[in-house]
Design a protein around this motif. Structure first.
Motif, short mmCIF file in Angstrom:
data_model
loop_
_atom_site.label_atom_id
_atom_site.label_comp_id
_atom_site.label_asym_id
_atom_site.label_seq_id
_atom_site.Cartn_x
_atom_site.Cartn_y
_atom_site.Cartn_z
N LEU A 180 -2.50 9.44 -5.79
CA LEU A 180 -1.05 9.34 -5.67
C LEU A 180 -0.30 9.92 -6.88
O LEU A 180 0.67 10.67 -6.73
CB LEU A 180 -0.69 7.85 -5.47
CG LEU A 180 0.78 7.46 -5.46
CD1 LEU A 180 1.52 8.18 -4.35
CD2 LEU A 180 0.90 5.95 -5.26
N ILE B 202 -3.12 12.04 0.63
CA ILE B 202 -3.43 10.74 0.02
C ILE B 202 -4.03 9.88 1.13
O ILE B 202 -3.57 9.95 2.28
CB ILE B 202 -2.15 10.08 -0.52
CG1 ILE B 202 -1.57 10.94 -1.64
CG2 ILE B 202 -2.42 8.67 -1.01
CD1 ILE B 202 -0.18 10.50 -2.04
N ASN C 202 -2.13 10.96 4.51
CA ASN C 202 -0.74 11.42 4.51
C ASN C 202 -0.64 12.69 3.67
O ASN C 202 -1.03 12.70 2.51
CB ASN C 202 0.17 10.33 3.91
CG ASN C 202 1.58 10.36 4.47
OD1 ASN C 202 1.95 9.51 5.28
ND2 ASN C 202 2.38 11.35 4.06
N LYS D 29 0.85 -1.20 0.00
CA LYS D 29 0.00 0.00 0.00
C LYS D 29 0.88 1.23 0.00
O LYS D 29 1.94 1.24 0.61
CB LYS D 29 -0.82 0.06 1.29
CG LYS D 29 -1.91 -0.95 1.45
CD LYS D 29 -2.54 -0.72 2.82
CE LYS D 29 -3.64 -1.72 3.10
NZ LYS D 29 -4.14 -1.59 4.47
N PRO D 30 0.41 2.32 -0.64
CA PRO D 30 1.18 3.56 -0.53
C PRO D 30 1.00 4.20 0.85
O PRO D 30 -0.08 4.12 1.43
CB PRO D 30 0.57 4.46 -1.61
CG PRO D 30 -0.76 3.88 -1.91
CD PRO D 30 -0.76 2.44 -1.50
N LEU D 31 2.07 4.80 1.37
CA LEU D 31 1.97 5.67 2.53
C LEU D 31 2.50 7.02 2.06
O LEU D 31 3.71 7.21 1.90
CB LEU D 31 2.79 5.14 3.71
CG LEU D 31 2.79 6.06 4.94
CD1 LEU D 31 1.40 6.18 5.55
CD2 LEU D 31 3.77 5.58 6.00
N GLY D 32 1.59 7.92 1.76
CA GLY D 32 1.99 9.19 1.18
C GLY D 32 2.53 8.98 -0.23
O GLY D 32 2.31 7.92 -0.84
N ASP D 33 3.25 10.00 -0.76
CA ASP D 33 3.72 9.92 -2.14
C ASP D 33 5.17 9.46 -2.24
O ASP D 33 5.75 9.49 -3.31
CB ASP D 33 3.53 11.27 -2.85
CG ASP D 33 4.12 12.44 -2.07
OD1 ASP D 33 5.00 12.21 -1.22
OD2 ASP D 33 3.67 13.59 -2.30
N SER D 34 5.77 9.03 -1.10
CA SER D 34 7.19 8.69 -1.12
C SER D 34 7.51 7.43 -0.33
O SER D 34 8.68 7.20 -0.02
CB SER D 34 8.01 9.84 -0.53
OG SER D 34 7.55 11.08 -0.99
N ALA D 35 6.50 6.64 0.04
CA ALA D 35 6.78 5.42 0.79
C ALA D 35 5.76 4.34 0.45
O ALA D 35 4.64 4.63 0.00
CB ALA D 35 6.75 5.70 2.29
N HIS E 265 11.02 3.59 1.91
CA HIS E 265 11.02 5.00 1.50
C HIS E 265 11.67 5.08 0.11
O HIS E 265 12.75 4.55 -0.09
CB HIS E 265 11.83 5.84 2.48
CG HIS E 265 11.23 5.91 3.86
ND1 HIS E 265 10.30 6.86 4.22
CD2 HIS E 265 11.41 5.14 4.95
CE1 HIS E 265 9.94 6.69 5.48
NE2 HIS E 265 10.61 5.65 5.96
N LEU F 12 8.44 -0.80 5.85
CA LEU F 12 8.15 0.44 5.12
C LEU F 12 9.36 0.75 4.24
O LEU F 12 10.50 0.72 4.70
CB LEU F 12 7.89 1.60 6.09
CG LEU F 12 7.48 2.92 5.41
CD1 LEU F 12 6.11 2.80 4.75
CD2 LEU F 12 7.47 4.07 6.41
N LEU G 82 4.23 0.61 1.95
CA LEU G 82 4.13 -0.23 3.14
C LEU G 82 3.84 -1.66 2.71
O LEU G 82 2.86 -1.93 2.01
CB LEU G 82 3.01 0.29 4.04
CG LEU G 82 2.82 -0.43 5.38
CD1 LEU G 82 3.98 -0.13 6.33
CD2 LEU G 82 1.50 -0.02 6.02
N PHE H 160 5.30 4.75 -7.74
CA PHE H 160 4.88 3.70 -6.80
C PHE H 160 4.90 2.35 -7.50
O PHE H 160 5.40 1.36 -6.95
CB PHE H 160 3.47 4.00 -6.27
CG PHE H 160 2.94 2.92 -5.38
CD1 PHE H 160 3.31 2.87 -4.04
CD2 PHE H 160 2.09 1.94 -5.88
CE1 PHE H 160 2.83 1.86 -3.21
CE2 PHE H 160 1.61 0.92 -5.05
CZ PHE H 160 1.98 0.89 -3.72
#
Lengths: 223, 317
Positions: B298, B182, B272, A3-9, A53, A51, A11, A61
């Motif tokens: 995203l 997001i 986020n 799954k994405p966590l924000g636009d830079s990580a 990064h 996670l 999970l 992604f």
């Protein structure tokens, strides 16, 4: 599950419980992800998740996820990592572990039992966090399981060995703390000026050695 | 070389480079600037490298005296730069003669200012970064009496002077921003109502905020009384989190993780904040700001971030 966590990580969830075998899979996957492709910045293993990064200026992604999925296919039960083993000398009780008596009384056992039970098994460093170098280790014997203290202390001394719920840990720095303090180790867990700043790494296996039993070898350090 | 003497500081004044990469699995925060865009712009105007050390001035003010001629730039919002009777604009590099006094003064409309010097400040590298992380004992806060050193400027000072960064073309600092987010990995742990409350409410920054995290307070409205409700009370196991992760504890009031955020956390993450909008949130003032959140995809978030980074592509000769 990715799954994405924000636009830079990104999970990676491998499960949803504190379980030594599951956590070993997390560390095995983490080991497979070292020497990464360009744009992967760092990885953070936890109990049942990893996670990753990444730099969104280099990777999307989907590109990052594709690389991780590819590595996950190499992650089967035949993949075994040999963890590092460390022995940690501990002086239990008294000023070193002011909560040892309280733990013993509330669990209906003797302080000597607490020391024996705590030091007889090996623990895995499931993850690190809270402050730099703090190892979350488990799983604690059921006979020692206690909730966190109601009002956290504002100052716990660096090197203090503590327990809470099904875990045990060591405070690397003088810091606030909400766990039960049962002992103290003279080992330095964090030294930012050293080539190897951290004593522990996630995935290590740790055994506590009560210092009393080493007294004859004059390994006792003065606090 | 010796560059500035610190005459006076208040608040939290620290060295920050672009952050400390590679140690989060040991529990070391990323650190780096609270407003990455302002930090990057200061270095860009001065022809410094992207990760050169800049002074972050937060929650207070600072005053310096130049020990030699130099070129400085101050970015951010909510501050002004005063040299005796003159005021220098922010987001423009300026020439300072040896002996001049420069004051970065707090006004209203932001929390963080960035003071860069041509050549970049010199600071001790700890775990591969010169960013200060006070709780972990990595570096220390800048104090009155400190003498600050800097590296060699990339070009002659006259050519670095009076460069303007067109901030308004890229970053719309405001005390009533709509911050893009997001959806977080645990959005499904919240009730439908809880998610609606999250996106439908206005917030202000609580007074208890620092470099680690921004606590937000829901502004009173018919739906905000209960806070952001969760469907399950089951504990979440601690897991990795990142800049802008919005954790919601049981009290229903969100906390946004900022530069010195722990690498891991155990509260469910409803959303986020996107990298492109982190500077807008960082500069929201406690009690004054009115913040709203809007969900985007995203891909759009990453495009926004790429667009912003193009602001720095070609340093002018």
């Amino acid at each position: 599950m990715l799954k994405p966590l924000g636009d830079s990580a990104l999970l990676v969830q491998l499960g949803d419980e504190i379980n030594p075998a599951l956590n070993q899979r997390v560390h095995a996957l983490n080991a497979l992800l070292q020497n990464p492709i360009h744009g992967i910045l760092e990885t953070v293993p936890a109990y049942s998740t990893l996670l990753i990064h990444y730099d969104p200026l280099t990777l999307t992604f989907d590109q990052a996820a594709h690389w991780v999925r590819d590595k996950m296919t190499q992650l089967d039960d035949s993949f075994h990592r040999t963890p590092r083993r460390l022995e940690v000398p501990v002086r239990y009780g008294n000023a070193s572990g002011p909560d040892l008596e309280t733990v013993a009384v509330s669990k209906g056992i003797s302080p000597a039992d607490v020391i024996r039970i705590h030091s007889e098994r090996e623990y895995t460093v499931y993850m690190m966090g809270f402050t730099p170098g703090f190892p979350y280790m488990g799983t604690l014997d059921e006979r020692l399981i206690m909730p966190r203290i109601a009002t956290p202390r504002t100052l716990v001394k660096a090197g203090t060995v503590a327990i809470a719920a099904s875990q045990t840990g060591i405070y690397p720095l003088d810091s606030p703390g909400g766990w039960h303090l049962i002992g103290w180790t003279p080992l330095k867990l964090f030294d930012p000026t050293s080539e190897t700043p951290f004593l522990f790494s996630p995935g290590d296996v740790v055994k506590f050695i009560p210092l009393e039993s080493l007294e004859s070898n004059s390994l006792l350090f003065d606090q | 070389m010796t560059m500035l003497e610190v005459l006076d500081v208040s608040g939290l004044v620290t060295f920050q480079d672009s952050g400390r990469r590679g140690w989060q699995s040991y529990g070391v925060p990323l650190s780096g600037p609270m407003d990455w865009f302002a930090h990057r712009a200061a270095n860009s105007m001065l022809n410094n490298s992207t990760d050169a050390v800049v002074i972050e001035i937060g929650l207070g003010e600072a005053m310096f005296r130049a020990k030699r001629d130099c070129v400085l730039a101050v970015t951010g919002t909510g501050f002004e730069v005063v040299n005796y009777i003159w005021t220098f604009p922010l987001w423009t590099s300026f020439y300072v003669r040896a002996g001049w006094r420069v004051q970065v003064k707090k006004i209203s409309g932001g929390n963080w200012a960035y003071l860069g010097v041509a050549g970049g400040f010199e600071a001790q590298s700890m775990l591969g970064s010169k960013s200060t992380y006070l709780r972990g004992g990595l570096g220390s806060a800048i104090r009155a009496g400190d003498i600050l050193e800097a590296g060699k400027p990339a070009r002659e000072l006259a050519k670095l002077t009076a460069r303007n960064f067109p901030v308004e073309k890229f970053m719309n600092y405001s005390q009533s921003p709509v911050i893009e987010v997001i959806a977080g990995p645990q959005q499904d742990r919240f009730t439908e109502e809880g998610v609606q409350t999250f996106y439908g409410s206005e917030y202000t920054l609580s007074k208890s905020f620092d470099r680690m995290g921004y606590r937000l307070e829901l502004l009173p409205s018919p739906s905000s009384a209960k806070g952001i409700a969760q469907a399950t009370s089951a504990d979440l196991l601690s897991e990795g989190m990142t800049l802008g992760s919005i954790q919601v504890p049981d009290n229903g009031q969100p906390i946004v993780m900022m530069a010195d955020s722990p690498a891991t956390g155990g509260y469910p993450k409803i959303a986020n904040v996107i990298r492109a909008d982190l500077p807008l949130l960082a500069q929201c003032e406690a009690g004054v700001s009115k913040i709203q959140f809007r969900e985007i995809m995203l891909e759009e978030a990453q495009e926004n971030f790429q667009k912003l980074n193009k602001a720095f592509k070609t340093p002018k000769g």
